[in-house]
Design an enzyme around this catalytic site. Structure first.
Site, PDB file in Angstrom:
ATOM      1  CG  ASP A   1      36.690  10.518   1.371  1.00 21.82           C
ATOM      2  OD1 ASP A   1      36.551   9.708   0.427  1.00 21.82           O
ATOM      3  OD2 ASP A   1      35.770  11.227   1.785  1.00 21.82           O
ATOM      4  CG  HIS A   2      37.642   4.740  -0.802  1.00 22.00           C
ATOM      5  ND1 HIS A   2      36.633   4.767   0.116  1.00 22.00           N
ATOM      6  CD2 HIS A   2      37.089   4.252  -1.938  1.00 22.00           C
ATOM      7  CE1 HIS A   2      35.520   4.303  -0.440  1.00 22.00           C
ATOM      8  NE2 HIS A   2      35.776   3.989  -1.687  1.00 22.00           N
TER       9      HIS A   2
ATOM     10  CD  GLU B 182      27.554   1.682  -2.177  1.00 19.55           C
ATOM     11  OE1 GLU B 182      28.351   0.736  -2.101  1.00 19.55           O
ATOM     12  OE2 GLU B 182      27.188   2.346  -1.193  1.00 19.55           O
TER      13      GLU B 182
ATOM     14  CG  HIS C 149      32.818   8.567   0.167  1.00 24.30           C
ATOM     15  ND1 HIS C 149      34.082   8.615   0.674  1.00 24.30           N
ATOM     16  CD2 HIS C 149      32.345   7.338   0.490  1.00 24.30           C
ATOM     17  CE1 HIS C 149      34.372   7.465   1.275  1.00 24.30           C
ATOM     18  NE2 HIS C 149      33.316   6.675   1.184  1.00 24.30           N
TER      19      HIS C 149
ATOM     20  CE  LYS D  21      25.844   0.593   2.117  1.00 29.10           C
ATOM     21  NZ  LYS D  21      27.037   0.508   1.265  1.00 29.10           N
TER      22      LYS D  21
HETATM   23  C1  BG6 Z   1      32.621   3.173   1.848  1.00 29.30           C
HETATM   24  C2  BG6 Z   1      31.302   2.969   2.520  1.00 29.30           C
HETATM   25  O1  BG6 Z   1      33.290   4.269   2.402  1.00 29.30           O
HETATM   26  O2  BG6 Z   1      32.390   3.427   0.471  1.00 29.30           O
HETATM   27  C3  BG6 Z   1      30.556   1.816   1.896  1.00 29.30           C
HETATM   28  O3  BG6 Z   1      31.533   2.693   3.901  1.00 29.30           O
HETATM   29  C4  BG6 Z   1      30.418   2.039   0.416  1.00 29.30           C
HETATM   30  O4  BG6 Z   1      29.283   1.658   2.481  1.00 29.30           O
HETATM   31  C5  BG6 Z   1      31.763   2.357  -0.202  1.00 29.30           C
HETATM   32  O5  BG6 Z   1      29.903   0.847  -0.162  1.00 29.30           O
HETATM   33  C6  BG6 Z   1      31.610   2.767  -1.645  1.00 29.30           C
HETATM   34  O6  BG6 Z   1      32.879   2.880  -2.214  1.00 29.30           O
HETATM   35  P1  BG6 Z   1      33.083   2.695  -3.784  1.00 29.30           P
HETATM   36  O7  BG6 Z   1      34.525   2.986  -3.990  1.00 29.30           O
HETATM   37  O8  BG6 Z   1      32.690   1.282  -4.098  1.00 29.30           O
HETATM   38  O9  BG6 Z   1      32.163   3.688  -4.420  1.00 29.30           O
END
Ligand code: BG6
Ligand code: NDP
Length: 518
Positions: A205-206, A244, A268, A368
């Site tokens: 989970d980045h 976003e 997230h 979004k």
């Molecule tokens: C991803 C989602 O995991 O996270 C995307 O699949 C989203 O839809 C993105 O845009 C958002 O990541 P960050 O790091 O730009 O907040």
């Protein structure tokens, strides 16, 4: 230790970890190979290779390593290296970029064909000899999720899932989404566990790799003053926003079947919630931290005083304007069904039914094509119990707000009341800021870099454990099922460039509260 240094307005860094201390914390992994499935794809080029290169520049990759891309598209090693070079842009020096891509190779093959894995096995043995990586292998699954189980099975059948010697290791990184409901996530876990042990599996989970997300733990558990007030006695409510300004971009194929709840909440937002709400772990070990996070989600519920549908809003963006640019609605985006009922926005009011948080609402929202890109967590404290500043009443005095700015402008801010110059009863809200970049003089590193490094050193703290995932799907499944049954009914629309549908404002305003956006 350096003397106290004033680095930024409002922030004094009084203890800087020295280079030597950092070396202890930042372990350089042992030589290993990184094998990326789906290497012809967007994620590999936009995030994974640049992240690995940034580790290379920081000398945080092992001195001996190789990267092998695997995908169906026909491509030679030089063609893959050329693409890799392009995606590194101008980072580092030209010499460093060329040296890095020299270690990148490519294998073309069908993910479902056993022959691919035979050839892969032979190629890996050769690479082990060249790079002295002794069978340490990190397999990264960056294909469409429907292939994760099949690839894992084929790796097992080819004898590639087990370490071949005491010095070797094999680890599997699995990209999100991990399943699309509890049942599919359980099936996927089962498929992976038929081949890999839990301690080999890294569910990514980045968000957990973002520096400011990790900072929540430091803030909460390396400072004594917040712990006594971190509960329902002092906290009125919590808001978590992941907004976003971008739309669905080129990912409609995936997003149409996912939507905001699966795409952003299940992983997230629930990770952020877990970090804010967890109890202090017994240690900073992977399982101690993940035990406490899992308990938070086990206690997650909708408030019991009304139907949960009143606590869950879904929306979809229509055409609008962002930063002066006219943008199409979701249904007009390429590859989106013109009658799609996929939610591009969701807001939930949830509670954590334990002693610490009983009665404290957590308002979560993500969408979004919102007015701006911002992710933050706000802890809104209770009003003062009574006002000595008559005629101002207690509820007319602004409550303290603590804000974790996850992105952009990463940092932490605390709002409090102060005497405004002037007549006796002039009061203003002022803000104390900690800005990550100003304080430390560097931009927070790319999340994927940190996560790669952790996999290479074998630290699972920042990766989702299966019980946490199961709790998160168990909570969301009923919502997803009801929304799927009722497709159109209840889908609220909002113009691109706004802060979401009016229904989401009602969700919080019903409780006498407001979304905080500034
Ligand atoms: C991803 C989602 O995991 O996270 C995307 O699949 C989203 O839809 C993105 O845009 C958002 O990541 P960050 O790091 O730009 O907040
Ligand atoms: P892509 O759609 O670009 O796919 C990756 C690769 O998988 C493609 O290059 C393709 O390679 C192969 N592939 C695509 N479709 C199929 C198919 N139907 N059958 C077999 N192989 C296929 O994905 P991304 O790179 O964007 O994402 C990879 C993974 O990471 C996904 O699980 C995604 O959910 C996840 N992810 C992506 C993010 C992003 O920003 N892109 C963010 C977070 C997670 P080839 O045809 O050469 O085999």
């Amino acid at each position: 230790m350096p003397a106290e240094t004033s680095l930024a307005q409002g922030v004094t860094v009084s203890r800087v970890i020295t280079k030597e201390e950092l070396c202890v914390l930042e372990k350089v992994p042992a030589p290993c190979g990184i094998i990326i499935f789906g290497a012809s794809g967007d994620l590999t080029h936009r995030k994974l290779l640049p992240a690995l290169f940034s580790l290379y520049l920081e000398k945080l990759l092992p001195n001996q390593f190789y990267i092998l891309g695997v995908a169906r598209s026909a491509m030679t090693d030089p063609a893959f290296q050329e693409r890799a070079l392009e995606c590194l842009g101008q980072a580092g020096t030209s010499g460093a970029r060329h040296e890095f891509v020299r270690r990148c190779g490519y294998l073309s093959g069908d993910y479902q064909d056993s022959r691919t894995y035979e050839v892969l096995g032979q190629r890996l043995m050769g690479l082990d000899r060249v790079y002295e990586t002794v069978g340490r292998r990190l397999f990264y699954l960056s294909t469409p999720p429907s292939l994760y189980g099949a690839i894992s099975k084929k790796l097992g059948a080819a004898g590639l899932s087990k370490a071949g010697s005491p010095d070797a290791w094999v680890r599997l990184v699995v990209e999100k989404p991990f399943g699309s409901n509890l049942q599919s996530a359980t099936q996927l876990n089962k498929a992976l566990h038929e081949v890999f042990q839990e301690n080999q599996i890294y569910r990514i989970d980045h968000y957990l790799g973002k520096e400011t997300v990790q900072n929540i733990l430091m803030f909460r558990f390396a400072n004594a003053i917040y712990q006594p007030i971190w509960n329902n006695k002092y906290i009125d409510h919590v808001q978590i926003t992941a907004a976003e300004s971008a739309g669905v971009e080129h990912r409609a194929g995936y997003y149409e079947n996912a939507g905001a709840l699966r795409d952003m909440f299940q992983n997230h937002l629930f990770q952020l919630l877990s970090l804010v709400a967890m109890e202090p772990p017994s240690s900073f070990s992977a399982d101690a931290v993940r035990d406490e996070k899992a308990k938070v989600l086990a206690s997650l519920c909708f408030s019991k005083d009304c139907d949960w549908e009143d606590r869950a809003v879904r929306g979809q963006y229509e055409a609008g304007a962002i930063a002066g640019e006219v943008v199409p609605g979701y249904r007009q985006e390429p590859a989106v069904n013109p009658e799609s009922s996929t939610e591009t926005y969701a807001a939930l009011k949830v509670e954590i039914d334990n002693w610490r948080w009983h009665g404290v609402p957590f308002y979560l929202r993500s969408g979004k094509r919102l007015a701006e890109r911002t992710t933050d967590i706000r802890i809104i404290f209770k009003h003062v119990p009574t006002s000595i500043f008559q005629p101002l009443m207690a509820d007319q005095i602004s409550p303290n707000i603590l804000r974790f700015r996850i992105q952009p402008n990463e940092g932490i801010a605390l709002c409090f009341e102060a005497k405004h110059p002037g007549p006796k009863l002039c009061m203003s809200t002022v803000t104390m800021h900690f800005d990550y970049e100003e304080a430390f003089g560097i931009r927070p590193p790319e999340a994927y870099a940190r996560l790669f490094q952790d996999v290479m050193i074998g630290d699972q703290t920042l990766f989702a454990r299966q019980d946490w995932l199961a709790h998160s799907w168990r909570f969301l499944d009923p919502v997803l099922e009801r929304w799927a049954e009722r497709k159109e009914t209840g889908l609220a629309f909002y113009p691109a460039g706004s802060w979401g549908p009016a229904e989401a404002d009602d969700l919080i305003q019903k409780d006498g509260r407001q979304w905080l956006t500034t």
